[in-house]
Design an enzyme around this catalytic site. Structure first.
Site, PDB file in Angstrom:
ATOM      1  N   GLY A  50     -11.095   1.758  24.326  1.00  0.00           N
ATOM      2  CA  GLY A  50     -11.902   0.763  24.939  1.00  0.00           C
ATOM      3  C   GLY A  50     -13.145   0.599  24.169  1.00  0.00           C
ATOM      4  O   GLY A  50     -13.327  -0.250  23.414  1.00  0.00           O
ATOM      5  N   CYS A  73     -38.454  -3.993  37.822  1.00  0.00           N
ATOM      6  CA  CYS A  73     -39.562  -3.233  38.310  1.00  0.00           C
ATOM      7  C   CYS A  73     -39.263  -1.679  38.194  1.00  0.00           C
ATOM      8  O   CYS A  73     -39.113  -1.269  39.245  1.00  0.00           O
ATOM      9  CB  CYS A  73     -39.599  -3.971  39.696  1.00  0.00           C
ATOM     10  SG  CYS A  73     -40.275  -5.475  39.615  1.00  0.00           S
TER      11      CYS A  73
END
Length: 431
Positions: free
Chosen positions: A286, A359
């Site tokens: 993958g 944040c």
């Protein structure tokens, strides 16, 4: 800098940032590399190979079509991935389903669609598949093909979270504890199931062939053990994926053609030792196909110099994405490299840390990288090798919009996954 024959500045002007830019030609060439290398190597020892693209790394309708057109099959692990594969026209026979906690709906969907393999992950799931197969009218004349996922005890991979064949983890059935053999024998008890073989995936981002050789040996030994105990010769073994790529210049990606030859020769040697045949083989690359084909483009915002406790001045370069489009650095310390992509920079370099806009103090894209000393607001930064597990693990943290995926080829670009909009976010919020 250009990707697929298109200048980065033009890509940004048309599609904005952040954006994943995937080179279709590169993806296709890497897909062919696996098919050709493994087909030739295993053909030389008298058996066939199926290459399954691991959709978990990144899956879209376009990418599924590319994989199919280049001779790959498709490995899925959820109903959503199956839905994308179906939309792309992937037949059931060319699809597999695995996962440690497949729902009844997902298993039923797979049986109805006629997937070529369901990889069972527990004894209870084998019984569940058998019950659902009967409910769907499957019997001895049209059994459901099943593989059993095995944990071979081989610890391999770049980080504990992506090493998936050690005993103490959630995937598969233990080889050492006898569960794997018990599971294989259990499948044989149900006429509505066809035991296709055993499956083992030992980890990700592995850059040494030794672990793959050990895994192949253990799987052949298990096949011989089942033949001895039950008189059944499994027609196939799935050796999984996990082939490492280069994320930074000092990384050495695994040599795919050489690995294919090594694995084929190992299988022949062990089969000869055991006095058995070599089964059909399947593998599941993958990351090693899609990872190197993609760059993420960001626009630079805030820049500030910070003096560390050791007296080192580090330049913090903030970009308009971050952990929402690449969680890997925060999740398990993955490393990347980057370049100033929209212009030639100052020859003098500074020690920079590329950070996102979220944040979190841990919202770091690249911990340390050399950038031109004159990097400034509005510049475009390109981060390499982001094709695997970037967009597929993306989130809406801080209600940020997920980036688009832009395919480039021969000087042309097209959107294959569009950028999310605020309307997309609000459409899910029922107030």
């Amino acid at each position: 800098m250009a990707v697929g024959g298109i200048a980065v500045g033009d890509l940004v002007a048309q599609h904005g940032t952040p954006s994943f830019i995937i080179d279709e030609t590169h993806f296709r060439s890497r897909a062919r590399l696996f098919v050709n290398s493994f087909t030739e190597a295993f053909g030389a020892v008298g058996t066939d190979v199926d290459v399954y693209y691991a959709g978990k790394s990144f899956l879209s309708v376009a990418v599924a079509k590319w994989a199919l057109e280049e001779g790959l099959r498709l490995d899925t692990c959820t109903g959503g991935e199956m839905a994308v594969a179906e939309r792309a026209g992937v037949s059931g026979a060319a699809m597999g389903l695995h996962g440690n906690n497949k729902s009844e709906a997902e298993l039923t969907r797979a049986i109805r669609y006629g997937v070529g393999r369901i990889v069972a992950d527990s004894l209870g799931e084998i019984e569940q598949i058998a019950e659902l197969a009967l409910a769907e009218g499957r019997g001895e004349s049209n059994p459901v093909p099943v593989m059993v996922r095995v944990t071979t005890g081989i610890h391999a991979g770049g980080h504990e979270f992506i090493s998936t064949a050690r005993e103490d983890q959630k995937f598969g059935l233990s080889l050492a504890g006898g569960q794997a053999l018990e599971a294989l024998e259990l499948v044989l008890k149900f006429p509505q199931l066809h035991l296709l073989g055993a499956h083992a995936h030992i980890g990700s981002q592995i850059q040494d062939s030794t672990a793959f050789e050990l895994n192949a040996r253990k799987m052949l030994e298990l096949r011989a053990e089942l033949e001895k105990s039950a008189g059944y010769v499994m027609p196939e073994l799935d050796l999984g994926g996990g082939y490492g790529i280069a994320y930074v210049p000092e990384d050495q990606p695994i040599d795919i053609p050489a690995l294919a030859v090594t694995l084929a020769n190992t299988m022949k040697q062990v089969a000869d030792e055991l006095g058995t045949t070599i089964p059909r083989i399947s593998i599941e690359p993958g990351r090693s196909i899609v990872g190197p084909t993609t760059v993420t483009l960001y626009t630079v915002g805030t820049i500030k110099n910070v003096t560390t406790d050791e007296g080192i001045v580090r330049t913090y370069v903030s970009v308009d994405g971050g952990m929402s489009d690449n969680i890997r650095p925060a999740l398990y310390g993955a490393v990347y490299t980057a370049r100033l992509a929209n212009r030639d920079g100052d020859e003098q370099a500074v020690l920079a840390r590329i950070v996102g806009k979220h944040c979190e103090s841990g919202d770091i894209v690249i911990n340390d990288v050399a950038l031109p000393a004159d990097v400034r607001r509005g510049d475009v930064i390109a981060v390499a090798a982001t094709g695997a597990y970037g967009r597929s693990m993306a989130s809406n943290y801080n209600n940020i919009l997920k980036p688009p995926v832009i395919a480039v080829k021969d000087g042309e670009s097209r959107v294959i996954v569009r950028r999310e909009t605020e309307d997309d976010l609000l459409a899910l919020d029922l107030g």
